[in-house]
Scaffold this motif. Structure first.
Motif, short mmCIF file in Angstrom:
data_model
loop_
_atom_site.label_atom_id
_atom_site.label_comp_id
_atom_site.label_asym_id
_atom_site.label_seq_id
_atom_site.Cartn_x
_atom_site.Cartn_y
_atom_site.Cartn_z
N ASP A 391 0.88 -1.15 0.00
CA ASP A 391 0.00 0.00 0.00
C ASP A 391 0.93 1.22 0.00
OD1 ASP A 391 -2.19 1.52 0.24
OD2 ASP A 391 -2.77 0.86 2.25
N CYS A 392 0.66 2.21 -0.86
CA CYS A 392 1.60 3.33 -0.97
C CYS A 392 0.86 4.65 -0.90
CB CYS A 392 2.29 3.33 -2.33
SG CYS A 392 3.09 1.82 -2.69
N ASN A 393 1.49 5.64 -0.38
CA ASN A 393 0.93 6.99 -0.43
C ASN A 393 2.01 8.02 -0.63
OD1 ASN A 393 -1.75 7.46 -0.52
ND2 ASN A 393 -1.96 8.11 1.61
N THR A 394 1.68 9.04 -1.41
CA THR A 394 2.62 10.14 -1.65
C THR A 394 1.94 11.44 -1.26
OG1 THR A 394 3.44 8.92 -3.55
CG2 THR A 394 4.06 11.24 -3.42
N ILE A 395 2.64 12.30 -0.52
CA ILE A 395 2.06 13.61 -0.21
C ILE A 395 3.05 14.72 -0.60
CG2 ILE A 395 0.53 12.83 1.65
CD1 ILE A 395 2.65 13.94 3.65
N PRO A 396 2.53 15.90 -0.92
CA PRO A 396 3.44 17.01 -1.25
C PRO A 396 4.00 17.60 0.05
CG PRO A 396 1.17 17.76 -1.35
CD PRO A 396 1.11 16.28 -1.03
N LEU A 397 5.19 18.15 -0.02
CA LEU A 397 5.79 18.71 1.19
C LEU A 397 5.14 20.03 1.60
CD1 LEU A 397 9.56 17.82 1.15
CD2 LEU A 397 7.59 16.54 1.94
N SER A 398 4.22 20.53 0.77
CA SER A 398 3.53 21.77 1.14
C SER A 398 2.68 21.58 2.39
CB SER A 398 2.68 22.27 -0.03
OG SER A 398 1.85 21.22 -0.44
N VAL A 399 2.41 20.32 2.78
CA VAL A 399 1.62 20.10 4.01
C VAL A 399 2.50 20.09 5.26
CG1 VAL A 399 -0.20 18.81 2.80
CG2 VAL A 399 1.72 17.56 3.84
N VAL A 400 3.82 20.17 5.08
CA VAL A 400 4.72 20.12 6.24
C VAL A 400 4.91 21.54 6.78
CG1 VAL A 400 7.04 19.48 7.03
CG2 VAL A 400 5.89 18.10 5.28
N PRO A 401 4.56 21.78 8.06
CA PRO A 401 4.62 23.15 8.59
C PRO A 401 5.98 23.82 8.38
CG PRO A 401 3.46 21.74 10.14
CD PRO A 401 3.98 20.84 9.05
N ARG A 402 7.07 23.11 8.59
CA ARG A 402 8.38 23.76 8.44
C ARG A 402 8.61 24.21 6.99
NH1 ARG A 402 12.78 25.34 10.71
NH2 ARG A 402 14.62 25.49 9.39
N ALA A 403 8.19 23.38 6.05
CA ALA A 403 8.39 23.73 4.64
C ALA A 403 7.69 25.05 4.32
CB ALA A 403 7.86 22.61 3.75
N ARG A 404 6.50 25.21 4.91
CA ARG A 404 5.76 26.46 4.67
C ARG A 404 6.43 27.61 5.38
NH1 ARG A 404 0.13 24.91 2.83
NH2 ARG A 404 -0.03 27.10 2.28
N ALA A 405 6.87 27.34 6.64
CA ALA A 405 7.46 28.43 7.44
C ALA A 405 8.70 29.00 6.76
CB ALA A 405 7.82 27.90 8.83
N ILE A 406 9.47 28.14 6.13
CA ILE A 406 10.72 28.63 5.51
C ILE A 406 10.56 28.88 4.01
CG2 ILE A 406 12.18 27.54 7.27
CD1 ILE A 406 12.91 25.43 5.10
N ARG A 407 9.31 28.85 3.56
CA ARG A 407 8.98 29.17 2.17
C ARG A 407 9.70 28.26 1.18
NH1 ARG A 407 6.49 34.30 2.31
NH2 ARG A 407 6.41 34.26 0.05
N ASP A 408 9.87 26.99 1.54
CA ASP A 408 10.45 26.04 0.59
C ASP A 408 9.64 24.75 0.62
OD1 ASP A 408 11.87 24.49 -1.11
OD2 ASP A 408 13.83 24.87 -0.20
N THR A 409 8.59 24.72 -0.19
CA THR A 409 7.67 23.59 -0.16
C THR A 409 7.95 22.62 -1.32
OG1 THR A 409 6.13 24.92 -1.43
CG2 THR A 409 5.82 24.88 0.96
N ARG A 410 9.13 22.74 -1.91
CA ARG A 410 9.43 21.87 -3.06
C ARG A 410 9.52 20.43 -2.57
NH1 ARG A 410 15.00 24.03 -4.86
NH2 ARG A 410 15.20 23.99 -2.61
#
Ligand code: FAD
Length: 487
Positions: A391-410
């Motif tokens: 079973d597999c799942n992929t999520i974008p890093l835009s949901v990670v609070p730190r990624a948003r805080a540092i403006r790098d959601t790539r």
């Protein structure tokens, strides 16, 4: 060197990180070990691999980030740099590191030595080392083959007639075989889509070289999760790299002061030109011209030394470890793998204690692009091939609070589970600091963790490691609708 003959407990072909780990362990066991080196003490990693590449990649990041600040309110600046000075400081770092972690360890000649020259097995207990000064023979009760690997050069029409670079461009001025790149190319064609091609491609592009990366694969990074390859392709293209996939190279020739590459893609012909060509189409184990046939040591179809899980070759007192064993025992060509296995090989050869077996099932790996790619365990495709009902799942890093805080959601993160037990069998991440985050995943795989273990672990907030918790939660909940701290 005069014609001498010496007897040792362990004779090692090579002096890279694998050889050193083995020699140090031999010394700890009170045994005598001798390494041999035809090129530069310390091998690929310190002299022309990990260390110089990561040094220059970071410098390129500083230049790029200055010109592309992620924050409104920061003004982009063009940071002038000197290629010659960057190369010189890289050489200094190499030399310093080599002194500290390799040369300085050779302070106990009764137990650990290095003989310079080209080593070749002449029988199953004897190694001849040939240098400009003469030849000597080293006799070993036990032998270890740790000769590493070298760039694999494809057979392409015209390639032998043109000058081209390999990853050896990273080597330093004191490498007798090296071809250190002293001038930055204005444009660069790179053949290959693997980790070295990508790391160096992005690095050159960030320094301002016009980079075209050509690969025959359907995408870059074959063998990795397609979601990772796709997301990284977009990021690199946005930075200005030209990426040509599915290419069949038809020929290479000189064109003016540069190189022209003819290729076929989806039935049509294309021509790309650049000032320089970098061939980065994989690595092959150094098993040619080391006399394996004289000792009766077998190699596999890929030319790697065949070993069992104790790293023993088909000859009972000859062992092999590091890049030279290729994918044998599911190994991977990476420095920590060789160092880990070199010690096991020395233990098995010399200690007289029960044999230790290697376990290559959990090897975390990182590609030092920006953002980094880091993986451990199985991909979705590998899990299916292994008969796992996954079973597999992929999520974008835009949901990670730190990624948003540092403006790098790539980036993205993908988790692969054994469906019925929810045990995590693989993780792939593309994102900021993925190479650090992957260690939590690796430890989890080592101890058979399930998704609940990732979910129940309190993670530091806000960190990129929360990506692991979030992707574990994503199997049962919508992670875009969580409050702070993924709860
Ligand atoms: C550009 C690049 C970047 C890399 N980045 C990373 C990274 O970030 N992280 C990572 O883990 N790995 C990285 N690697 C891979 C890493 O460098 C290798 O996995 C590692 O160096 C292998 O160690 P080894 O001791 O097995 O072989 P080597 O380090 O290759 O050592 C073998 C030595 O044996 C010598 N030798 C060969 N034949 C003979 C002979 N006949 N006689 C005497 N001496 C001989 C060679 O000259 C060499 O010095 C990178 C590699 C490259 C090329």
């Amino acid at each position: 060197m005069t014609s001498t003959q010496e007897q040792y407990d362990l004779v090692i072909l090579g002096s890279g990180s694998t050889a050193f780990a083995a020699a140090i362990h031999a010394q700890e066991l009170g045994k005598t070990a001798v390494m041999t080196e035809v090129r530069t003490l310390g091998g690929t990693c310190v002299n022309r691999g990990c260390l110089p590449s990561k040094n220059l990649i970071e410098a390129a990041r500083l230049v790029y980030d200055a010109a592309h600040p992620r924050y409104p309110g920061l003004t982009p600046v063009h940071m002038p740099f000197s290629w010659a000075e960057l190369v010189a400081q890289k050489d200094e770092i190499i030399e310093e590191y080599r002194d500290q972690h390799y040369e300085s360890l050779l302070d106990d000649p009764d137990h650990m030595q290095v003989v310079t020259g080209q080593a070749r097995l002449v029988s199953d207990h004897e190694v001849e080392v040939q240098s400009a000064d003469g030849a000597c023979r080293l006799i070993g009760s036990q032998l270890l083959i740790a000769t590493g690997s070298q760039p694999r050069i494809p057979h392409l029409p015209g390639l032998v007639d043109v000058p081209y670079l390999t990853s050896d461009l990273l080597s330093s001025a004191d490498d007798p075989w090296g071809t250190e790149l002293r001038e930055q190319p204005r444009s660069l064609l790179i053949l290959g889509g693997g980790y070295i091609a990508l790391e160096l491609g992005q690095m050159f592009a960030r320094f301002g070289t016009e980079v075209t990366l050509v690969t025959r694969g359907k995408s870059i990074l074959s063998g990795y999760e397609p979601e990772i390859a796709e997301a990284l392709t977009e990021i690199l293209q946005e930075e200005g790299l030209r990426i040509v996939t599915g290419a069949q190279v038809r020929g290479v020739r000189k064109e003016g002061v540069g190189i022209a590459l003819a290729l076929q893609r989806h039935g049509s012909q294309h021509m790309f030109t650049a000032e320089q060509l970098l061939v980065s189409t994989g690595r092959r184990p150094n098993t040619q011209e080391i006399g394996l046939e004289r000792a009766g040591v077998e190699v596999d179809q890929a030319g790697a030394v065949r070993v069992d899980r104790t790293l023993r070759t088909n000859i009972s007192h000859i062992w092999a470890a590091g890049d030279v064993i290729g994918r044998e025992t599911e190994s991977q060509m990476a420095t920590p793998v060789g160092a880990h296995d070199g010690k096991i090989a020395a233990h098995n050869a010399l200690s007289g204690e029960p044999l230790r077996e290697v376990d290559h099932s959990v090897i975390p790996r990182t590609i030092f692009t920006d953002p980094q790619v880091a993986v451990v365990g199985l991909t979705d495709e590998e899990a299916v091939a292994a008969g796992i009902a996954c079973d597999c799942n992929t999520i974008p890093l835009s949901v990670v609070p730190r990624a948003r805080a540092i403006r790098d959601t790539r980036g993205v993160i993908k988790m692969v589970l054994d469906g019925p037990t929810r045990r995590v069998v693989g993780i792939s991440m593309l994102g900021v600091n993925a190479g650090e985050v992957i260690h939590e995943a690796a430890m989890a795989l080592r101890f058979g963790a399930t998704t609940d273990d990732f979910i129940d672990l309190i993670h530091v907030y806000p960190t990129m490691a929360e990506a692991l918790k979030l992707v574990a939660i994503s199997f049962t909940r919508d992670v875009s609708r969580l409050s702070c701290c993924a709860s």
